[in-house]
Design a protein around this motif. Sequence first.
Motif, PDB file in Angstrom:
ATOM      1  N   ASP A 181       0.833  -1.213   0.000  1.00  0.00           N
ATOM      2  CA  ASP A 181       0.000   0.000   0.000  1.00  0.00           C
ATOM      3  C   ASP A 181       0.863   1.258   0.000  1.00  0.00           C
ATOM      4  OD1 ASP A 181      -2.228  -1.602   0.048  1.00  0.00           O
ATOM      5  OD2 ASP A 181      -2.602  -1.360   2.194  1.00  0.00           O
ATOM      6  N   ASP A 182       1.999   1.201   0.706  1.00  0.00           N
ATOM      7  CA  ASP A 182       2.895   2.350   0.761  1.00  0.00           C
ATOM      8  C   ASP A 182       3.621   2.541  -0.571  1.00  0.00           C
ATOM      9  OD1 ASP A 182       2.023   2.469   3.348  1.00  0.00           O
ATOM     10  OD2 ASP A 182       3.881   1.718   4.230  1.00  0.00           O
ATOM     11  N   VAL A 183       3.982   1.435  -1.210  1.00  0.00           N
ATOM     12  CA  VAL A 183       4.601   1.520  -2.534  1.00  0.00           C
ATOM     13  C   VAL A 183       3.654   2.203  -3.514  1.00  0.00           C
ATOM     14  CG1 VAL A 183       5.469   0.195  -4.503  1.00  0.00           C
ATOM     15  CG2 VAL A 183       6.049  -0.506  -2.176  1.00  0.00           C
ATOM     16  N   VAL A 184       2.395   1.788  -3.497  1.00  0.00           N
ATOM     17  CA  VAL A 184       1.396   2.384  -4.386  1.00  0.00           C
ATOM     18  C   VAL A 184       1.233   3.873  -4.070  1.00  0.00           C
ATOM     19  CG1 VAL A 184      -1.067   2.395  -4.985  1.00  0.00           C
ATOM     20  CG2 VAL A 184       0.189   0.233  -4.838  1.00  0.00           C
ATOM     21  N   ALA A 185       1.229   4.222  -2.793  1.00  0.00           N
ATOM     22  CA  ALA A 185       1.101   5.633  -2.412  1.00  0.00           C
ATOM     23  C   ALA A 185       2.256   6.466  -2.966  1.00  0.00           C
ATOM     24  CB  ALA A 185       1.035   5.763  -0.895  1.00  0.00           C
ATOM     25  N   TYR A 186       3.468   5.926  -2.914  1.00  0.00           N
ATOM     26  CA  TYR A 186       4.615   6.630  -3.487  1.00  0.00           C
ATOM     27  C   TYR A 186       4.492   6.734  -5.005  1.00  0.00           C
ATOM     28  CZ  TYR A 186       7.518   6.847   0.756  1.00  0.00           C
ATOM     29  OH  TYR A 186       8.038   7.154   1.994  1.00  0.00           O
TER      30      TYR A 186
END
Length: 318
Positions: A181-186
């Motif tokens: 989820d954090d990768v997608v946010a970045y």
Amino acid sequence: MRVLVTGATGFVGGRLVPALVEAGHDIVALVRDPDRYDAPEGVTVRSGDLLEPGSFESALDGVDAAYYLVHSMRAGRDYAERDRRAAHNFAKAADEHGVDRVVYLGGLGEERDRLSEHLQSRREVEYVLGNHDFDLTTLRAAVIIGEGSASFEVVRQLGKRLPVMVTPKWVRTPCQPIAVDDVVAYLVGVLDSEATRDDTFEIGGPEVLTYEDLIRRTARIAGQREPTVLPVPVLTPKLSAYWLGLVTEVPTSVAHPLILGLKNSVVVTDHRIEELVPVELTPFDEAVRRALGADAAADSSAELEGEAAPPEDRAKVP
């Protein structure tokens, strides 16, 4: 903004497309088989194969930016050569269609540490994309935690199936896992940040762990007994890759390159992205619970109380 996503059916791409739609972008998803892709509402689907020039270029018509999330590791031993050709074909077509920006998700690792073949391939793709007219933004990540991640599946199955593990010394190599989820946010965030144009950034979660930590903590969160890990100096990564094929269901073509890459320390040393694209990072344990499914939290609580629930196979082999 009209945005093309290559690798839209993959582990990261499948999560990125709906996130970009939610952010208000006009999305084109490039897939090899449209009949097997359940596209979110409003997404334009185009078919094509980056290894076959002439099959995919029309997907770039009118595109302002593109995400390059293609990886051929499942194809077998020649994955590096296939990835090189695909990157060349895509970059040439992107230039011809006037694409302004490309965002690429690569791998962490210092080149002075003699990167594994897998990490060398990811870096080579980065270099190929970077030698063209469009502005390239590269995000480099280590282990990505989430259901469908091959590297996380290796960790999960090792902890589940082996109460005692004799491993090579790579088990003590440091890494900085990050929630998908954090990768997608970045990935979504850099598209709106002009400061991230034509640059390379490192992304990671809030903790630096060893692979032994990953295996032990994942097993505990899954409600299983933490395995005993016994590192030995004589078991080479190559031998351990063959051993891994005997104890996990991860395809050999995927498992071998991943294991051979565990000798490389993959830790964030450049933290600039944290100011340019602020993301509230997911704690490792929470990322694992999400990856394992809703039952993980209950099983973890039971384990802490000494009443561990029977382990179940909660994550699918990608």
